[in-house]
Enzyme design. Structure first.
Site, mmCIF file in Angstrom:
data_model
loop_
_atom_site.group_PDB
_atom_site.id
_atom_site.type_symbol
_atom_site.label_atom_id
_atom_site.label_comp_id
_atom_site.label_asym_id
_atom_site.label_seq_id
_atom_site.Cartn_x
_atom_site.Cartn_y
_atom_site.Cartn_z
ATOM 1 N N ASN A 68 0.837 -1.189 0.000
ATOM 2 C CA ASN A 68 0.000 0.000 0.000
ATOM 3 C C ASN A 68 0.875 1.243 0.000
ATOM 4 O O ASN A 68 2.088 1.177 0.233
ATOM 5 C CB ASN A 68 -0.924 0.008 1.215
ATOM 6 C CG ASN A 68 -2.149 -0.856 1.021
ATOM 7 O OD1 ASN A 68 -2.700 -0.936 -0.086
ATOM 8 N ND2 ASN A 68 -2.594 -1.511 2.088
ATOM 9 N N CYS A 77 -4.833 -7.665 -3.163
ATOM 10 C CA CYS A 77 -5.522 -6.481 -3.685
ATOM 11 C C CYS A 77 -6.172 -6.907 -4.993
ATOM 12 O O CYS A 77 -5.476 -7.276 -5.949
ATOM 13 C CB CYS A 77 -4.543 -5.337 -3.899
ATOM 14 S SG CYS A 77 -5.262 -3.921 -4.772
ATOM 15 N N GLY A 78 -7.496 -6.853 -5.049
ATOM 16 C CA GLY A 78 -8.200 -7.351 -6.222
ATOM 17 C C GLY A 78 -7.911 -6.564 -7.485
ATOM 18 O O GLY A 78 -7.580 -7.129 -8.533
ATOM 19 N N ASN A 79 -8.014 -5.232 -7.423
ATOM 20 C CA ASN A 79 -7.756 -4.428 -8.610
ATOM 21 C C ASN A 79 -6.285 -4.449 -8.988
ATOM 22 O O ASN A 79 -5.933 -4.420 -10.175
ATOM 23 C CB ASN A 79 -8.234 -2.992 -8.390
ATOM 24 C CG ASN A 79 -9.746 -2.894 -8.401
ATOM 25 O OD1 ASN A 79 -10.427 -3.655 -9.077
ATOM 26 N ND2 ASN A 79 -10.289 -1.948 -7.646
ATOM 27 N N ASN A 182 -10.312 -2.556 6.502
ATOM 28 C CA ASN A 182 -10.876 -1.654 5.510
ATOM 29 C C ASN A 182 -12.350 -1.415 5.856
ATOM 30 O O ASN A 182 -12.995 -2.256 6.484
ATOM 31 C CB ASN A 182 -10.765 -2.259 4.118
ATOM 32 C CG ASN A 182 -9.327 -2.515 3.714
ATOM 33 O OD1 ASN A 182 -8.606 -1.613 3.315
ATOM 34 N ND2 ASN A 182 -8.888 -3.762 3.831
ATOM 35 N N GLU A 200 -9.757 2.864 2.506
ATOM 36 C CA GLU A 200 -8.779 1.776 2.446
ATOM 37 C C GLU A 200 -7.676 1.938 3.481
ATOM 38 O O GLU A 200 -7.024 2.981 3.568
ATOM 39 C CB GLU A 200 -8.158 1.697 1.054
ATOM 40 C CG GLU A 200 -9.071 1.054 0.019
ATOM 41 C CD GLU A 200 -8.306 0.501 -1.164
ATOM 42 O OE1 GLU A 200 -7.392 -0.333 -0.942
ATOM 43 O OE2 GLU A 200 -8.620 0.892 -2.293
ATOM 44 N N ARG A 201 -7.465 0.873 4.206
ATOM 45 C CA ARG A 201 -6.324 0.754 5.109
ATOM 46 C C ARG A 201 -5.029 0.826 4.289
ATOM 47 O O ARG A 201 -4.921 0.223 3.238
ATOM 48 C CB ARG A 201 -6.412 -0.598 5.829
ATOM 49 C CG ARG A 201 -5.280 -0.932 6.754
ATOM 50 C CD ARG A 201 -5.389 -2.353 7.259
ATOM 51 N NE ARG A 201 -5.171 -3.347 6.210
ATOM 52 C CZ ARG A 201 -5.045 -4.657 6.437
ATOM 53 N NH1 ARG A 201 -5.158 -5.130 7.667
ATOM 54 N NH2 ARG A 201 -4.853 -5.496 5.441
ATOM 55 N N CYS A 210 -12.127 -0.356 -4.889
ATOM 56 C CA CYS A 210 -11.433 -1.369 -4.087
ATOM 57 C C CYS A 210 -11.979 -2.729 -4.492
ATOM 58 O O CYS A 210 -13.163 -3.023 -4.262
ATOM 59 C CB CYS A 210 -11.631 -1.119 -2.599
ATOM 60 S SG CYS A 210 -10.851 -2.386 -1.561
ATOM 61 N N GLY A 211 -11.144 -3.550 -5.099
ATOM 62 C CA GLY A 211 -11.606 -4.848 -5.593
ATOM 63 C C GLY A 211 -12.040 -5.792 -4.495
ATOM 64 O O GLY A 211 -13.130 -6.376 -4.546
ATOM 65 N N THR A 212 -11.198 -5.952 -3.466
ATOM 66 C CA THR A 212 -11.576 -6.853 -2.372
ATOM 67 C C THR A 212 -12.759 -6.296 -1.593
ATOM 68 O O THR A 212 -13.555 -7.047 -1.035
ATOM 69 C CB THR A 212 -10.386 -7.101 -1.429
ATOM 70 O OG1 THR A 212 -9.855 -5.841 -0.998
ATOM 71 C CG2 THR A 212 -9.299 -7.907 -2.132
#
Length: 276
Positions: A68, A77-79, A182, A200-201, A210-212
């Protein structure tokens, strides 16, 4: 720091990342966190939500180290996963169907042009109505780990909701200490459709996507009977992410995250941009 570093800047539905091919180990592990913290500064450096280092893997097509913007390494991280998949495909590191190694486990991906679909690690169980001090505007407050921890709060007036202040309250709540969590604020906007805003953390602010977090919101909505697979999640940046999943009683399996990616530019990071 060594000389200029080649990188790509990419965006996954509004999440922006710096991607660096580090399979030859040019950037030592002990220098990664500081490079990330300085390169992610906006206006005086490249600026990004995070940095992805592509590394070698004996088990998969490649591995990654994801950090991050604050220099903290996280599991998933999904994205970012969608961006690194397209990066690897275009750079010839892997084919259009690949598997890469993460701290959360192996992740499979399918690349079709700008559209990328990744099979996420199996999420944890959903916990509904968790015991947090209820804030103004909350209808429900739930929790699920989708590779990283996510609180999901259902709200009615998403456009005007105080995401920054309430997101910070949740992110640093003692219940999730010391790592934190998050914070997502979700609203159902139609059959199979959600709108989402995420604090987001690690970025320590609201991000455009944020994907996740989109996955967490979709799975919580499914648990509450608000949606079935696939679920379209409209992000703060305006793009939609699509989440596909299967359910086995209270467990979710074969969770896929799908959406577009954008190559912003390719460049060389000058050492001056990393000075303190």
């Amino acid at each position: 720091m060594m000389g200029p570093i080649e990188f790509w800047k990419m965006s996954g539905s509004g999440n922006d990342f710096i991607l660096i091919d580090n399979r030859e180990g040019r950037i030592p592990e002990e220098e990664m966190a500081l490079l990330v913290e300085r390169a992610c500064r906006r206006r005086i450096s490249v600026g990004a939500d995070g940095v992805i280092f592509v590394v070698s893997s004996s088990a998969c097509d490649f591995g990654w180290r994801f950090f991050n913007a604050d220099g903290g390494e996280v599991e998933m991280c999904g994205n970012g996963g969608r961006c690194v998949s397209r990066f690897a495909c275009l750079k010839g590191i892997a084919g259009p169907e690949m598997t890469f190694e993460t701290l959360a486990g192996p992740v499979s991906a399918q690349v079709k042009g700008r559209r990328v679909k990744i099979l996420m690690p199996k999420p944890g169980p959903a916990f509904l109505d968790i015991d947090l001090e209820c804030q103004e505007g909350w209808a429900h407050c739930d929790f699920i780990n989708t590779g990283v921890p996510h609180v999901v709060v259902s709200v009615e007036d998403l456009d005007h909701h105080p995401v920054a202040t309430q997101g910070r309250f949740i992110r640093y709540h003692a219940r999730f200490s010391p790592e934190g969590t998050n914070a997502n604020f979700m609203k159902r906007i139609g059959p199979g459709r959600l709108a989402l805003r995420t604090y987001e953390r690690g970025v320590e602010d609201e991000t455009l996507a944020c994907g996740t977090g989109a996955i967490a919101s979709a799975l919580i909505a499914a648990t509450r009977g608000m949606a079935d697979s696939p679920v379209a999640v409209k992000t703060k940046g305006g793009e939609e992410l699509v989440i596909h999943f299967e359910r086995n009683n209270r467990q979710f399996e074969k969770v896929w995250l799908e959406g577009n990616t954008t190559i912003v530019y390719e460049g060389r990071l000058n050492p001056e941009a990393l000075e303190g």
